[in-house]
Design an enzyme around this catalytic site. Structure first.
Site, PDB file in Angstrom:
ATOM      1  N   ASP A  93       1.052 126.299 -78.561  1.00 49.67           N
ATOM      2  CA  ASP A  93       0.004 127.205 -78.277  1.00 49.67           C
ATOM      3  C   ASP A  93      -0.119 126.741 -80.667  1.00 49.67           C
ATOM      4  OD1 ASP A  93      -1.957 129.745 -79.119  1.00 49.67           O
ATOM      5  OD2 ASP A  93      -0.140 130.630 -80.462  1.00 49.67           O
TER       6      ASP A  93
ATOM      7  N   ASP B 280      -2.897 128.818 -82.841  1.00 49.60           N
ATOM      8  CA  ASP B 280      -3.042 130.117 -84.024  1.00 49.60           C
ATOM      9  C   ASP B 280      -1.898 130.611 -84.224  1.00 49.60           C
ATOM     10  OD1 ASP B 280      -5.449 129.229 -85.213  1.00 49.60           O
ATOM     11  OD2 ASP B 280      -6.232 129.650 -82.390  1.00 49.60           O
TER      12      ASP B 280
HETATM   13 MG   LIG Z   1      -1.019 132.361 -81.030  1.00 48.05          MG
END
Ligand SMILES: [Mg+2]
Length: 306
Positions: free
Chosen positions: A90, A92
């Site tokens: 992932d 962010d």
């Molecule tokens: Mg995230």
């Protein structure tokens, strides 16, 4: 199958190994050998035999040890297949610090409204697509140059580049997968050394300004786990040979599906789906959990202290 217990700390407290020996002893196991992965910071202990209840006991040992030594990160994993051949990460609040959509909103003076929705979406309290559409609509009119400016100024999580470049150097396929935006993930992919990236596309209208809509279908939790399955298939490996790492509710299916699913400073909704957690140390810990030593690591922040 023998298991390996890995302990990582900013600095490991003295006596950590005897605390670990006592705890695994309560589960009918004992350490037969130890290895230093990083002086004073990371150590692994090979345990004799199988935990009686396999995965359940492995998790219980890790949980008990985290309670006894609250400043350290712990994993108890089967010895075989510890080094993963695929990394799905992932972006962010995992590879980069913060949520880029909130920072984009800040350029329009709408950070408070947008970040309140982001926080609830990442906790799993909102439908991801509806929450994304609502926030993207608020970004309507933003100049694409603002996105590029933000992408160039991102703060990367400590150890992010070392994690990606080390796994890539050892033959793993590394893919960045994000519910954020491809204009940002493209920059992060290159900067950290990912082979590919997959993210949402913001439609651009007149004068290079955002229209306030994202292209469908969007990248949500199920698109992330689909990307994991496709990447594993293309690499010719089983899901067991994959590492997925994230922090939010939309990472849950991929973290659950991967052989090694890591919750990084994660929301509660992700924590119980994960094989292991990183709460106190940096992303290099995902390498220690796989048995990498400092000497085997490559990448910009390999020598950085956490
Ligand atoms: Mg995230």
């Amino acid at each position: 199958m023998p298991h390996i217990l890995t302990m990582v700390g900013a600095s490991l407290p003295g006596g950590s190994e005897s605390v670990a020996a006592e705890i695994v002893g309560a589960f009918g196991l004992s350490p037969v050998s130890g290895r230093i992965l990083s002086p004073d910071r990371a150590v692994e202990l090979t345990l004799d035999g199988d935990p009686q209840d396999g995965d359940g006991d492995a998790r219980a040992i890790a949980r008990t040890l985290r309670e006894a030594l609250p400043e350290i990160d712990v994993a108890v994993l089967p010895e075989s297949g510890r080094r993963k051949r695929v990394l799905l990460a992932d972006m962010d609040a995992t590879m980069v610090v913060g949520e880029t959509i909130d920072e984009l909103a800040a350029a329009l003076g709408k950070e408070a409204e947008v970040s309140a929705i982001t926080e609830r979406a990442m906790r799993g309290e909102l439908d991801f697509e509806a929450a994304l559409d609502e926030r993207v609509a608020m970004l309507g009119g933003l100049a694409t140059t603002e996105i590029d400016r933000l992408a160039a100024a991102l703060t990367y999580s400590p150890g992010a580049e070392t994690l990606v470049r080390t796994m890539a150097a050892h033959g793993a396929r590394c893919v960045l997968v994000s519910g954020g935006f491809d204009r940002v993930t493209g920059v992060v992919r290159e900067r950290l050394g990912f082979h590919a990236d997959r993210a949402n596309h913001l439609e651009v209208g007149a004068q290079d300004r955002l229209t306030g809509t994202a292209r469908k279908p969007i990248i949500d939790a199920s698109a992330k786990v689909t990307t994991l399955r496709e990447t594993a298939l293309a690499a010719g490996v089983a899901l067991d040979a994959c590492l997925a790492i994230g922090d939010g509710a939309n990472d849950r299916p991929m973290v659950e599906a991967a052989g090694l699913g890591i919750a990084y400073r994660a929301k509660p909704v992700l924590r119980d789906a994960a094989t292991a957690h990183i709460d106190h140390t940096d992303l290099r810990t995902a390498l220690y959990f796989q048995g990498y030593t400092d000497a085997e690591m490559t990448g910009g922040s390999a020598q950085a202290r956490s």
